[in-house]
Design an enzyme around this catalytic site. Structure first.
Site, PDB file in Angstrom:
ATOM      1  N   CYS A  76      26.417 -13.238 -30.166  1.00  0.00           N
ATOM      2  CA  CYS A  76      25.360 -14.202 -30.505  1.00  0.00           C
ATOM      3  C   CYS A  76      24.902 -14.910 -29.244  1.00  0.00           C
ATOM      4  O   CYS A  76      25.723 -15.424 -28.489  1.00  0.00           O
ATOM      5  CB  CYS A  76      25.919 -15.215 -31.506  1.00  0.00           C
ATOM      6  SG  CYS A  76      24.901 -16.676 -31.751  1.00  0.00           S
TER       7      CYS A  76
ATOM      8  N   CYS B  69      18.241 -18.747 -30.909  1.00  0.00           N
ATOM      9  CA  CYS B  69      17.312 -18.533 -32.028  1.00  0.00           C
ATOM     10  C   CYS B  69      17.266 -19.727 -32.978  1.00  0.00           C
ATOM     11  O   CYS B  69      16.249 -19.936 -33.641  1.00  0.00           O
ATOM     12  CB  CYS B  69      17.719 -17.305 -32.822  1.00  0.00           C
ATOM     13  SG  CYS B  69      18.643 -16.121 -31.869  1.00  0.00           S
TER      14      CYS B  69
ATOM     15  N   THR C 171      25.705 -23.850 -33.605  1.00  0.00           N
ATOM     16  CA  THR C 171      25.698 -22.754 -32.633  1.00  0.00           C
ATOM     17  C   THR C 171      24.975 -23.169 -31.354  1.00  0.00           C
ATOM     18  O   THR C 171      23.827 -23.610 -31.403  1.00  0.00           O
ATOM     19  CB  THR C 171      24.976 -21.538 -33.256  1.00  0.00           C
ATOM     20  OG1 THR C 171      25.668 -21.173 -34.446  1.00  0.00           O
ATOM     21  CG2 THR C 171      24.947 -20.369 -32.307  1.00  0.00           C
TER      22      THR C 171
ATOM     23  N   GLU D 246      30.472 -22.612 -31.507  1.00  0.00           N
ATOM     24  CA  GLU D 246      30.023 -23.563 -32.531  1.00  0.00           C
ATOM     25  C   GLU D 246      30.748 -24.899 -32.377  1.00  0.00           C
ATOM     26  O   GLU D 246      31.926 -24.927 -32.031  1.00  0.00           O
ATOM     27  CB  GLU D 246      30.269 -23.001 -33.939  1.00  0.00           C
ATOM     28  CG  GLU D 246      29.108 -22.200 -34.487  1.00  0.00           C
ATOM     29  CD  GLU D 246      29.066 -20.747 -34.031  1.00  0.00           C
ATOM     30  OE1 GLU D 246      30.131 -20.222 -33.652  1.00  0.00           O
ATOM     31  OE2 GLU D 246      27.977 -20.147 -34.049  1.00  0.00           O
TER      32      GLU D 246
ATOM     33  N   HIS E  41      15.400 -17.948 -39.959  1.00  0.00           N
ATOM     34  CA  HIS E  41      16.699 -17.583 -39.381  1.00  0.00           C
ATOM     35  C   HIS E  41      17.274 -16.334 -40.066  1.00  0.00           C
ATOM     36  O   HIS E  41      17.944 -15.531 -39.424  1.00  0.00           O
ATOM     37  CB  HIS E  41      17.678 -18.751 -39.424  1.00  0.00           C
ATOM     38  CG  HIS E  41      18.727 -18.643 -38.354  1.00  0.00           C
ATOM     39  ND1 HIS E  41      18.420 -18.521 -37.017  1.00  0.00           N
ATOM     40  CD2 HIS E  41      20.071 -18.571 -38.426  1.00  0.00           C
ATOM     41  CE1 HIS E  41      19.533 -18.390 -36.315  1.00  0.00           C
ATOM     42  NE2 HIS E  41      20.564 -18.416 -37.138  1.00  0.00           N
TER      43      HIS E  41
ATOM     44  N   TYR F 145      18.591 -11.600 -38.793  1.00  0.00           N
ATOM     45  CA  TYR F 145      19.898 -10.938 -38.869  1.00  0.00           C
ATOM     46  C   TYR F 145      19.851  -9.417 -38.767  1.00  0.00           C
ATOM     47  O   TYR F 145      20.852  -8.795 -38.429  1.00  0.00           O
ATOM     48  CB  TYR F 145      20.665 -11.421 -40.113  1.00  0.00           C
ATOM     49  CG  TYR F 145      21.498 -12.654 -39.776  1.00  0.00           C
ATOM     50  CD1 TYR F 145      20.903 -13.784 -39.228  1.00  0.00           C
ATOM     51  CD2 TYR F 145      22.877 -12.666 -39.946  1.00  0.00           C
ATOM     52  CE1 TYR F 145      21.655 -14.887 -38.872  1.00  0.00           C
ATOM     53  CE2 TYR F 145      23.645 -13.776 -39.596  1.00  0.00           C
ATOM     54  CZ  TYR F 145      23.029 -14.884 -39.060  1.00  0.00           C
ATOM     55  OH  TYR F 145      23.784 -15.962 -38.697  1.00  0.00           O
TER      56      TYR F 145
ATOM     57  N   CYS G 141      19.496  -9.404 -34.262  1.00  0.00           N
ATOM     58  CA  CYS G 141      20.695  -9.619 -33.428  1.00  0.00           C
ATOM     59  C   CYS G 141      21.890  -8.810 -33.932  1.00  0.00           C
ATOM     60  O   CYS G 141      22.602  -8.185 -33.142  1.00  0.00           O
ATOM     61  CB  CYS G 141      21.026 -11.105 -33.351  1.00  0.00           C
ATOM     62  SG  CYS G 141      21.639 -11.841 -34.878  1.00  0.00           S
TER      63      CYS G 141
ATOM     64  N   GLU H 225      30.999 -15.376 -39.552  1.00  0.00           N
ATOM     65  CA  GLU H 225      29.654 -15.753 -39.099  1.00  0.00           C
ATOM     66  C   GLU H 225      28.591 -14.927 -39.822  1.00  0.00           C
ATOM     67  O   GLU H 225      27.543 -15.445 -40.218  1.00  0.00           O
ATOM     68  CB  GLU H 225      29.544 -15.599 -37.585  1.00  0.00           C
ATOM     69  CG  GLU H 225      28.418 -16.419 -36.967  1.00  0.00           C
ATOM     70  CD  GLU H 225      27.033 -15.846 -37.187  1.00  0.00           C
ATOM     71  OE1 GLU H 225      26.072 -16.629 -37.267  1.00  0.00           O
ATOM     72  OE2 GLU H 225      26.892 -14.617 -37.292  1.00  0.00           O
TER      73      GLU H 225
END
Ligand code: SF4
Ligand code: FE
Length: 481
Positions: free
Chosen positions: A100, A104, A191, A258, A293, A297, A300, A444
């Site tokens: 990650c 974003c 994050t 995080e 968001h 997925y 990434c 995650e």
């Protein structure tokens, strides 16, 4: 042109004076902390790749505000092409970091607030959008990284924000002053927060009329007085303190770093406040941010999955199993799952539409489907990677044993694979698989960008069941209204 290099980004973090704690100690410098540094390196790739000619078109964009070339991570989507490029960019950065890269969340926070402040002003005659544009220019011109802070700790999940025995469980306004507001509470699972320049705070859920204090959105520099960060642990994190190959992805780490961000009576000047009391827009802001968001997925995570597929292909070669038909079939299954996630992200982007403010927004039904798929497919991809790699990824001795003058020869001999492959290479790829597919990474993919149930609520809301029912009834010859 204001595009920072990766190194300039890292250096810029040294100017921030964040109050960060990890393992019960204050971290004097996040840049020099071995716990945090891999995450910083991953975020730095969002800066570095903007300068690579082959990625420039994906990682940069032309600002509609200034006409300047800016990082795409600070850009407001101007077309469905921008939405598609966002996904392709994320896959490319995921492939290059295997983890990650965190930037974003702020990107999605900017885009969500851009449209919602516009719509709030159109209805109420407020001036939030102009305030927000000033902030956006600042972010674009200085190529800043922002944390998009949405998730509140939530206390008793059966109770709404205003009914909590402890009102701090949801971040709220505790004082309204002539020059600004004072806020209190916390944002969880943040994050990239400890290596961001700005924190963009938004509400976490739709709110009732009695919850005006909780309908608050704003942006503050990450080192604003009163913000305390408590950095979260991850699977195998202390291996970073040893600086060993046992980390797997030594340079970039696993998942994003995080933190719990505590807001202990933090002052926010009015020019940085983008919502204050407009409860009727809280749900819309959450929905916009979450959809954007969830769009990500299949970008990434597909990039990261590409690395896992590559790693199992390599380990099968080292193990001498690469031509076994069941191994090839499992690799095919992993590819299928990864590309299905990617299809969804590209589709929700291509099916995006223009909002009243002129910005573009992905198709929410498809974006939520992407994220729902990620909550299952990443687990399955990881499960198959364990199946193919073999048990050694869970029982490998440490690098110190491999390098030990007495027993190193045993590790070397009994952890070898096919002839001609150095044992260390097999160990390295095994460690990469172990770490990329372990506990923190799995959780995650389940809860990042919202828990599965949050997507299912959106799927039901967006699916237009009455229209589907009409289709069925018409074909079945049922006549009613
Ligand atoms: Fe970006 Fe979220 Fe993916 Fe991390 S998990 S790379 S923040 S979309
Ligand atoms: Fe995430």
């Amino acid at each position: 042109m204001a595009l920072k290099t990766g190194q300039q980004y890292i250096d810029s973090l040294r100017d921030l004076k964040l109050e960060v704690y990890a393992y019960g100690e204050r971290i004097p410098s996040v840049v020099d902390s071995p716990l945090i540094r891999p995450h910083i390196n991953a975020a730095a790739m969002t800066y570095e790749m903007a300068h690579a000619p082959e990625f420039e078109d994906l990682v940069t964009a032309t600002s509609h505000l200034t006409g300047e070339r800016v990082s795409r991570f600070t850009h407001i989507h101007q077309s469905t092409d921008d939405l598609v490029k966002k996904v392709k960019m994320m896959r490319a950065i995921g492939q290059n970091t295997g983890t990650c890269f965190q930037r974003c969340v702020g990107f999605d926070g900017l885009n969500a607030l851009y449209s919602v402040t516009f719509e709030m002003d159109a209805k109420n005659g407020t001036d939030y959008h102009q305030r927000f544009l000033k902030f956006l220019r600042h972010v674009q011109t200085n190529d800043l990284m922002s944390d998009g802070a949405m998730t509140d700790p939530k206390g008793d999940r059966s109770l709404s924000p205003s009914k909590q025995p402890d009102p701090d469980q949801y971040l709220r306004v505790v004082e309204r002053r002539e020059d600004g507001i004072v806020v209190r509470g916390a944002k969880a699972h943040q994050t990239g927060a400890v290596n961001s320049h700005e924190i963009i705070v938004m509400p976490t859920s739709a709110l009732g009329p009695e919850e005006k204090d909780y309908a608050v959105a704003f942006a503050v520099p990450s080192d604003t007085k009163g913000i305390v960060y408590i950095f979260g642990r991850q699977s195998n994190d202390t291996r970073r303190l040893e600086g060993c190959i046992d980390q797997g992805n030594e340079k970039f780490g696993i998942v994003g770093g995080e933190a719990l961000a505590v807001f202990e009576n933090v002052f926010v000047p009015w020019e940085r406040v983008f919502m204050c009391g407009e409860v009727e827009f809280a749900g819309l802001l959450v929905e916009r941010f979450a959809t954007m968001h969830r769009q990500n997925y299949g970008g990434c995570k597909t990039g990261v999955s590409d690395v896992i597929v590559g790693a199992v292909t390599a380990v099968a070669e080292y193990n001498g199993t690469s031509s076994a038909s069941h191994v090839r079939d499992k690799v095919v299954e992993m590819i299928h799952l990864a590309e299905t996630m990617y299809c969804g992200s590209i589709a929700c982007s291509a099916e995006g539409h223009r909002l009243p403010c002129g910005a573009y927004y992905p198709n929410p039904l498809l974006a939520n489907t992407v994220k729902q798929n990620a909550t299952r497919f990443i687990y399955e991809i990881c499960r198959l990677s364990h199946d193919i790699a073999g048990g050694f990824i869970a029982t490998l001795p440490s690098e110190k044993d491999l390098k030990h003058p007495e027993i190193g020869k045993y590790v070397e001999k009994y952890f070898s694979g096919v002839d001609g492959v150095p044992t260390e290479n097999r160990i390295r790829i095994g460690r990469l698989i172990e770490n990329m597919t372990s506990g923190t990474a799995l959780v995650e993919s389940m809860h990042g960008a919202g828990s599965p149930q949050a997507q299912r609520i959106m799927l039901l809301r967006q699916a237009n069941l009455p229209q589907k029912t009409r289709l069925a009834k018409r074909l079945a010859g049922i006549e009613d209204a």
